[in-house]
Design a protein around this motif. Sequence first.
Motif, PDB file in Angstrom:
ATOM      1  N   ILE A  27       0.399  -9.339   5.976  1.00  0.00           N
ATOM      2  CA  ILE A  27       0.912  -9.038   4.649  1.00  0.00           C
ATOM      3  C   ILE A  27      -0.155  -9.365   3.617  1.00  0.00           C
ATOM      4  CG2 ILE A  27       2.656  -9.611   2.929  1.00  0.00           C
ATOM      5  CD1 ILE A  27       4.589 -10.170   5.131  1.00  0.00           C
ATOM      6  N   PRO A  28      -0.490  -8.419   2.752  1.00  0.00           N
ATOM      7  CA  PRO A  28      -1.499  -8.686   1.732  1.00  0.00           C
ATOM      8  C   PRO A  28      -0.936  -9.584   0.645  1.00  0.00           C
ATOM      9  CG  PRO A  28      -0.542  -6.525   1.402  1.00  0.00           C
ATOM     10  CD  PRO A  28       0.022  -7.056   2.697  1.00  0.00           C
ATOM     11  N   PRO A  29      -1.801 -10.275  -0.118  1.00  0.00           N
ATOM     12  CA  PRO A  29      -1.318 -11.120  -1.210  1.00  0.00           C
ATOM     13  C   PRO A  29      -0.526 -10.301  -2.209  1.00  0.00           C
ATOM     14  CG  PRO A  29      -3.645 -11.506  -0.770  1.00  0.00           C
ATOM     15  CD  PRO A  29      -3.263 -10.293   0.022  1.00  0.00           C
ATOM     16  N   GLY A 326      -3.483  -4.312  10.721  1.00  0.00           N
ATOM     17  CA  GLY A 326      -2.439  -5.089  11.374  1.00  0.00           C
ATOM     18  C   GLY A 326      -1.089  -4.745  10.797  1.00  0.00           C
ATOM     19  N   ARG A 327      -0.064  -5.401  11.329  1.00  0.00           N
ATOM     20  CA  ARG A 327       1.291  -5.120  10.871  1.00  0.00           C
ATOM     21  C   ARG A 327       1.437  -5.366   9.372  1.00  0.00           C
ATOM     22  NH1 ARG A 327       1.518  -9.935  14.145  1.00  0.00           N
ATOM     23  NH2 ARG A 327       1.897  -8.631  15.977  1.00  0.00           N
ATOM     24  N   ALA A 328       2.175  -4.460   8.711  1.00  0.00           N
ATOM     25  CA  ALA A 328       2.488  -4.567   7.276  1.00  0.00           C
ATOM     26  C   ALA A 328       1.236  -4.586   6.401  1.00  0.00           C
ATOM     27  CB  ALA A 328       3.369  -5.778   7.002  1.00  0.00           C
ATOM     28  N   TRP A 333       3.701  -0.534  -2.313  1.00  0.00           N
ATOM     29  CA  TRP A 333       4.225   0.834  -2.325  1.00  0.00           C
ATOM     30  C   TRP A 333       3.946   1.606  -1.046  1.00  0.00           C
ATOM     31  CZ3 TRP A 333       7.760   2.669  -5.460  1.00  0.00           C
ATOM     32  CH2 TRP A 333       7.940   2.079  -6.725  1.00  0.00           C
ATOM     33  N   LEU A 334       2.836   1.345  -0.391  1.00  0.00           N
ATOM     34  CA  LEU A 334       2.471   2.124   0.799  1.00  0.00           C
ATOM     35  C   LEU A 334       1.796   1.209   1.805  1.00  0.00           C
ATOM     36  CD1 LEU A 334       2.127   4.763   2.364  1.00  0.00           C
ATOM     37  CD2 LEU A 334       0.041   5.203   1.040  1.00  0.00           C
ATOM     38  N   ARG A 335       2.439   1.097   2.973  1.00  0.00           N
ATOM     39  CA  ARG A 335       1.906   0.211   4.008  1.00  0.00           C
ATOM     40  C   ARG A 335       1.983   0.896   5.367  1.00  0.00           C
ATOM     41  NH1 ARG A 335       4.979  -3.561   5.027  1.00  0.00           N
ATOM     42  NH2 ARG A 335       6.758  -2.663   3.948  1.00  0.00           N
ATOM     43  N   ALA A 541      12.685  -6.515   8.906  1.00  0.00           N
ATOM     44  CA  ALA A 541      12.143  -5.638   9.945  1.00  0.00           C
ATOM     45  C   ALA A 541      10.772  -5.094   9.593  1.00  0.00           C
ATOM     46  CB  ALA A 541      13.116  -4.486  10.218  1.00  0.00           C
ATOM     47  N   GLU A 542      10.387  -5.148   8.319  1.00  0.00           N
ATOM     48  CA  GLU A 542       9.050  -4.678   7.914  1.00  0.00           C
ATOM     49  C   GLU A 542       8.209  -5.798   7.301  1.00  0.00           C
ATOM     50  OE1 GLU A 542       8.623  -2.126   4.602  1.00  0.00           O
ATOM     51  OE2 GLU A 542      10.544  -2.630   3.705  1.00  0.00           O
ATOM     52  N   PHE A 543       8.547  -7.076   7.621  1.00  0.00           N
ATOM     53  CA  PHE A 543       7.767  -8.226   7.155  1.00  0.00           C
ATOM     54  C   PHE A 543       7.736  -8.333   5.628  1.00  0.00           C
ATOM     55  CE2 PHE A 543       6.120  -7.319  11.374  1.00  0.00           C
ATOM     56  CZ  PHE A 543       5.918  -8.572  11.938  1.00  0.00           C
TER      57      PHE A 543
END
Length: 599
Positions: A27-29, A326-328, A333-335, A541-543
Motif C-alpha cells: 500500500i502506498p503512503p 505488489g498487492r494494492a 483512485w487506480l491500483r 479484500a483490497e487492503f
Amino acid sequence: MPTTPLDPRVPPMQPPQAPPDAPAPGIPPRVGAALVLALALAAPAGCAQRGHDGPAADLILHGGVVWTGDAGQPLAEALAILGDRLVAVGGSRDVDAWRGPKTRVVEAAGRLILPGFNDAHVHFLSGGMDLENINLKDAPSREEFARRITEKAASVPAGEWVTGGNWDDQAWTPAVMPDAALVDDALRAAGKADVPVFVYRYDGHMGLANAAAMRLAKIDATTKDVPGGEIGRDAHGQPNGLFRDAAMNLVGKAMPPLTHERRLRAIRKALEHAASLGVTSVQDMNPEREDIAVYDDLLKRGELTTRIYAAPYLMRWKDYASIGVGRAFGSPWLRIGALKGYADGSLGSSTAFFYDAFSDQPGNHGLLSDEETPPAAMLERMMGADAAGLQLCIHAIGDQGISLILDQFAAVVAAHGPADRRFRIEHAQHMAEKDFARFASIGVIASMQPYHAIDDGRWAEKRIGPDRIKRTYAFRTFLDRGVRLAFGTDWDVAPLNPLLGLEAAVTRATLDGKNPSGWVPEQKITLPEAVTAYTQGSAWAEFQEKEKGRLVPGMLADVIVLSQDIFKAEPQRIHEARVVTTIAGGRVVYEAAASPPSR
C-alpha cells in the motif's frame, strides 16, 4: 446520536484476521492523509469546538442519519469533508464548527448516509458495453431471444458483430438452450444471415455463435475441444453454436479488436452508472491491459469518479512481478497488484467442478478450467505470484473446485510462510462442509455476490439436489465460522445496484417469487452485516480498510445519501430506496433530480 446494542443499524464486528495495525504490504503512503487526520484530531467528532482556527470544510452533510460502520460511534448526524478526506463525523452542532463562508452545506433532511459501496467483483468494461449492447436477460422465450438478435443485426454497422446478451434459458418454458439454428433461421428470414453473432449466457460461462461467426472463426466438425472448454454439437457431430468456458475463446479470437475510443466510451458509461448507484469503488476482474490504459487516461484527465482496483489474469503474473508491482500498488483512485485465476466454470452452464455429479446430468462433474489443467500448472503460477507479493483472487464455484483452491492456498502458505496475503475465492458458491473451517484457518476471504443466490435459487436444487443446496451461498455459515465476506455483483452478469444485493442477502427471496420467506433461509444475514460486507469487507479484500469502508475522520470521503433509511424499511422493500447523492473523494459525482437542498 444515542444508540443501544439492540439498535438494528449498529454495524457488526468483523472477525480479526490480522493485527489491527499490521502494515498492508504494497500500500502506498496516503498522500495528504496525515495532514487531514491532524486537522480532524484538532476538532474530533463529538467534541469539536465551534469556531476552531483550522481551515473550513469544503462540504458538510447535515441533519441526516449517518451509519458510520464504526463500532465506537455507530451513528451520527453530520459529517464534514476537507479535500478528499473526512475531517469530522458527529452531531450536527459539532460538525457545524467546520463551516466557513465557502463551505457547501447539504441538508440531508433525515435521510440515511452510508459509506460508498465497494463492489468487490465486477467486469467493468463489459458492464459499460452492455449498457449499449443487446440485452437478452429478460427475453421471456427462445422466440423473443431470436427476434431481438435479428432486430439488433439490422442496425449494426457493416463489419461489426451482434454482441452482449446475458440470456437466461432457465426463464423459458421449456428451459431449453438456444442454438445456432434458432438464430440463423431468424436472421435468414430477415436477410441478415451474414451478420456475425456471439452472445453470452448471463453467467458468462457459455456463448452462442451463429453460422457466420463460426465461419469467421474457422470452426467446423473437425475443430477439437480445448482444455477447460467444450464445443456443443448436434446429433451429427456438427457444432451447434454453444461454446462453454475456454471454448468461447475459439470464437472470441475472430472478433474485431476494441479500439481505445470504444473502450473509453464504454468505461465512461460504466462510471456514470456506478455513480448513480452509489458505487464509489470497484474491483475489476480480468481487465485487459488496454482497459487499464483507459483507466489511466481517465485518471490523468481527472475523470475517474469510481476507484478502481484491477485484477488482471493470473496467467500474466510474470508481467507484473517483473516490474516489482505488489498487492494494492498505485494511487487511491487506480491500483493493481491482484490477479484473477479460474478453477472451474458455473452452475448454470453445468461446468462448476463438483465431487458428486450433477443431479440432472449423471456422470457430469463439471470442468476444471484451462488454467487448472493440470492443477500443478495452476499451483506453479500461484507460487510465483505469491513470491512476488501479488494477491490471489481465484474463481471457484463447485465444492471440489473450492477444495482444490484451498489445497493450493495451503501449499503456498506452507512453502512461503505466514504473511498478510488476503487470499480470495471469488463466488465460493457451493461448499463442502469440511471446508468452512479451512476457509477461516487459512484466512481466505469469501468474495460473494448475493444477487446470484436469488437468481440461481429458482432452479439450483434440481441441478445439485437438496443436500448440497444447504451449503450454497452460505453467508450465515461463513460469518459464524469467522470468515470475512466481501460483497459484489459480478456485473455485467448481474445488476450493479448494491441495494438489490443487500435485499438478496437479507431475504434470500428468489426472483420467481416462489420463496418469499427465503431460499435456504438459514443462510440469511442481517442488514448491518450485509452493508458491512459491501463496505468494510470489500475494503479489507483490497487492503484498503484504513482508507475506506467507514465514515470516520481521516478516511477517504466516499459517501452516499439514500432516499430512505433502509434499516427501517421492510426487508423486501430495500430495493425501493434510491441514491440521492454520491460523493467520491470529496467530489459530488452524482445528484438525483430530487437531491437534498444545499446552501
